[in-house]
Design a protein around this motif. Structure first.
Motif, PDB file in Angstrom:
ATOM      1  N   THR A   1      -8.992   5.743   5.508  1.00  0.00           N
ATOM      2  CA  THR A   1      -8.523   5.378   7.167  1.00  0.00           C
ATOM      3  C   THR A   1      -8.002   6.633   7.831  1.00  0.00           C
ATOM      4  OG1 THR A   1      -6.224   5.310   6.549  1.00  0.00           O
ATOM      5  CG2 THR A   1      -7.667   3.566   6.341  1.00  0.00           C
TER       6      THR A   1
ATOM      7  N   GLN B   1     -11.266  -5.534   2.765  1.00  0.00           N
ATOM      8  CA  GLN B   1     -10.612  -4.692   2.329  1.00  0.00           C
ATOM      9  C   GLN B   1     -11.140  -3.196   1.631  1.00  0.00           C
ATOM     10  OE1 GLN B   1      -7.430  -3.400   4.515  1.00  0.00           O
ATOM     11  NE2 GLN B   1      -8.188  -5.997   4.942  1.00  0.00           N
TER      12      GLN B   1
ATOM     13  N   ARG C   1      -7.783   5.207  -5.109  1.00  0.00           N
ATOM     14  CA  ARG C   1      -7.360   4.329  -4.296  1.00  0.00           C
ATOM     15  C   ARG C   1      -8.250   3.624  -3.436  1.00  0.00           C
ATOM     16  NH1 ARG C   1      -2.506   4.747  -4.738  1.00  0.00           N
ATOM     17  NH2 ARG C   1      -1.299   6.101  -6.274  1.00  0.00           N
ATOM     18  N   GLN C   2      -9.306   4.263  -3.478  1.00  0.00           N
ATOM     19  CA  GLN C   2     -10.298   4.205  -2.737  1.00  0.00           C
ATOM     20  C   GLN C   2     -11.242   2.882  -3.606  1.00  0.00           C
ATOM     21  OE1 GLN C   2      -9.226   3.122   0.531  1.00  0.00           O
ATOM     22  NE2 GLN C   2      -7.552   4.537   0.734  1.00  0.00           N
TER      23      GLN C   2
ATOM     24  N   GLN D   1       0.912  -1.421  -0.051  1.00  0.00           N
ATOM     25  CA  GLN D   1      -0.386   0.245   0.423  1.00  0.00           C
ATOM     26  C   GLN D   1       0.761   1.619  -0.024  1.00  0.00           C
ATOM     27  OE1 GLN D   1      -2.116   0.589   3.590  1.00  0.00           O
ATOM     28  NE2 GLN D   1      -3.340   2.217   2.632  1.00  0.00           N
TER      29      GLN D   1
ATOM     30  N   ARG E   1      -3.821  -2.443  -0.892  1.00  0.00           N
ATOM     31  CA  ARG E   1      -4.017  -3.866   0.177  1.00  0.00           C
ATOM     32  C   ARG E   1      -4.930  -4.593   0.232  1.00  0.00           C
ATOM     33  NH1 ARG E   1      -2.303  -1.452   5.113  1.00  0.00           N
ATOM     34  NH2 ARG E   1      -3.452  -3.068   6.418  1.00  0.00           N
TER      35      ARG E   1
ATOM     36  N   ASP F   1      -2.507   6.985   0.574  1.00  0.00           N
ATOM     37  CA  ASP F   1      -3.141   6.486   0.827  1.00  0.00           C
ATOM     38  C   ASP F   1      -3.931   6.602   2.350  1.00  0.00           C
ATOM     39  OD1 ASP F   1      -0.290   4.054  -0.007  1.00  0.00           O
ATOM     40  OD2 ASP F   1      -2.275   4.651  -1.268  1.00  0.00           O
TER      41      ASP F   1
ATOM     42  N   ASN G   1      -8.829  -0.284   0.431  1.00  0.00           N
ATOM     43  CA  ASN G   1      -7.952   0.087  -0.788  1.00  0.00           C
ATOM     44  C   ASN G   1      -7.664  -1.014  -1.243  1.00  0.00           C
ATOM     45  OD1 ASN G   1      -4.875   0.472  -0.585  1.00  0.00           O
ATOM     46  ND2 ASN G   1      -5.530   2.513  -0.022  1.00  0.00           N
TER      47      ASN G   1
END
Length: 551
Positions: free
Chosen positions: A482, A298, A359-360, A235, A303, A478, A300
């Motif tokens: 979170t 997940q 990215r998500q 990640q 990940r 990233d 992400n």
């Protein structure tokens, strides 16, 4: 003279790695051309080695003219050639992505070439201690590359991997020491002979050596529960680094596990030590299910596919421990297929992040409308990871599953059946998160009436994108999902992912992605599907190694 190709394949990238630093004292941008020439030369040498193996069979080279078992030997056979070609192809293709996405700078390209040299050395060496040397070269350069964007998060991930990787390398070296005490040699084929002649498969030193070597390699491969370094490393590393690390680093360590188990210790060792084989089988089975379950949790993207690798390498570990020809064939096919699929998946994710800042999982609403070719490539590779035929992902799982059932019916008890069941459960988990990905790509319909994506302009940032996505090599942040400190990527008036400022343009398609990496993604998709039709051809290609292993 063709045997000289073997040391050339190792020496060319390692010597080339010194040039960006040396010439960089005078020239600022000399790194990429040198790396391009170096990796292209490796690809050409790998093709020549493959042609020689096909024409005349396996061959070797004694370094410095010192014959084994005293000297160090480099060996090319059909198994090592397959991994060598994978290393060569991925290193060239990833370099094309790194030129656009970063990181940049001569030190990066030196480390990149040194990594390629370490991977090639691991693939070709016929000496256990020499394998440790190349394992350390690979590890040290990987630690540096993961931290190459100089962010705090990537530095932490690199440090975590450094600690775990050092423990793994130390355990491997301890196992090699026990092998030397038991046999008095380090050449792989000579160790195989001396275990039978001097020690025996039940010797405590031989058993301990295999246990330490396998544990050390398991840390490098990232098999559950010693996998914790991998999600953070994948990640937090720059996208181009994640692409080559995910495709090759754990893959070559898994190749080393196959090579050490079946060339050095042999299938007879596993038959004589059922407890060791069962322990490896149980750990691998748990890794298959746990990795897939964690991946499904997940949001992400990097990940998610990092945890997916934990499951896939669990399948390869199970194939090794099952110790039958069908399962091992599946493990080898899955090893090659996993390298191709993960290269393509992380390349595709990197391209979407570079062009659109996604990215998500939640950022991907209607991404297929904005980037149809990149999204389509990722979608096909995701389905291949599930095991949808025709794909090499299906072939590997099929052979491993059939081998597991055969082992169970042949007296392997419930463990063999449990492996087949674990592969089935893992496939369902993989389908769940790949289906989520496809749903976001094609069916979320962001900004359309009745959709369940975000309506343009209602995000917390008022539609503002992440402006630094284009300035840090396309990484973005990233932490977005979170840490709560960064805004979601911007949307267009139609609700599509908006291109980040300064995103590259392709000369072939309207997407905001660079052309060369997009072509590399397309080739990865074609290879994944084409090899799915090659079941009998792949079985024939690896048959000499399998015949020798189970003779």
């Amino acid at each position: 003279m063709t045997d000289v190709l073997l040391p050339l394949a190792v020496v060319v990238p390692i010597v080339a790695a010194t040039l960006p630093l040396a010439l960089g004292l005078r020239y600022d941008r000399v790194g990429w051309p040198i790396a391009a020439v170096g990796t292209t030369a490796v690809a050409g040498i790998a093709a020549a080695i493959a042609a020689e193996v096909v024409a005349n069979g396996p061959f070797d080279h004694a370094l410095g003219g010192f014959l084994p078992p005293v000297g160090i030997e480099l060996v090319a056979d059909r198994l090592s050639v397959a991994v060598l070609l994978l290393v060569a192809a991925v290193s060239v293709a990833t370099l094309a992505f790194a030129r656009v996405a970063g990181p940049r700078g001569n030190p990066f390209y030196s480390a990149y070439l040194l990594l390629v040299g370490g991977l090639v050395g691991m693939t070709l060496t016929g000496d256990l201690f020499n394998l440790f040397v190349f394992l350390e070269i690979t590890g040290l350069t990987t630690y540096a590359l993961i931290a190459s964007d100089r962010s705090g998060a990537s530095a932490y991930a690199s440090l975590k991997y450094l600690v775990v990787g050092t423990v793994g390398a130390s355990l491997y070296l301890l196992g090699v020491g026990y092998v030397f005490l038991a046999t008095g040699t380090l050449n792989m084929l000579d160790v195989q002979a001396q275990i039978v002649a001097q020690a025996g498969y039940g010797d405590p030193l031989v058993r301990a050596s295999y246990a330490f070597i396998v544990t050390g390699l398991a840390l490098k491969i990232a098999i559950f529960p010693v996998h914790s370094w991998q999600p953070d490393a994948y990640q937090r590393a720059p996208d181009s680094v994640t692409t080559i690390v995910a495709a090759l680093v754990s893959t070559t360590s898994a190749y080393a596990l196959i090579r050490v188990t079946y060339t050095v210790f042999t299938v007879d060792f596993l038959a004589a030590n059922e407890g060791i084989a069962t322990a490896l089988l149980v750990v691998s089975t748990v890794s298959i299910v746990a990795g897939s379950a964690l991946a499904a949790m997940q949001s992400n993207l990097k990940r998610m596919f990092a945890y997916s690798s934990v499951a896939q390498f669990g399948m390869i570990g199970a194939a090794v421990a099952l110790a039958n020809e069908t399962a091992l064939l599946g493990g080898i096919v899955h090893l090659i297929g996993h390298g191709i699929m993960k290269f393509g998946l992380f390349l595709g994710i990197g391209l979407l992040a570079l062009g659109y800042g996604t990215r998500q999982m939640e950022d991907l609403a209607s991404a297929a409308r904005a980037a149809p070719y990149t999204s389509g490539g990722v979608a096909v590779l995701g389905l291949a990871l599930v095991g949808i035929p025709p794909s090499i992902g299906f072939l590997g799982k099929w052979y491993i599953g059939v081998g597991a059932v055969d082992a169970g019916l042949a007296g392997g008890g419930a463990v063999g059946i449990a492996v087949a069941a674990a592969i089935f459960v893992s496939t369902l988990f993989t389908l769940s998160y790949v289906a989520r990905l496809l749903e976001r790509f094609y069916f979320a319909g962001a900004g359309l009436p009745g959709d369940h994506g975000e309506v343009p302009g209602t995000g917390d940032d008022g539609g503002r994108g992440d402006d630094h996505a284009a300035t840090d090599g396309g990484r973005g942040d990233d932490h977005a999902a979170t840490d709560g400190g960064e805004a979601s990527p911007a949307k267009t008036a139609d609700g599509l992912p908006a291109p980040v400022e300064g995103a590259p343009r392709s000369s072939l398609v309207p997407e905001r992605v660079p052309t060369a990496p997009l072509l590399a993604l397309g080739l990865a998709v074609l290879a994944t599907v084409a090899l799915g039709f090659g079941g009998f051809a792949l079985a024939e290609w690896f048959d000499p190694f399998l015949t020798e292993a189970f003779a």
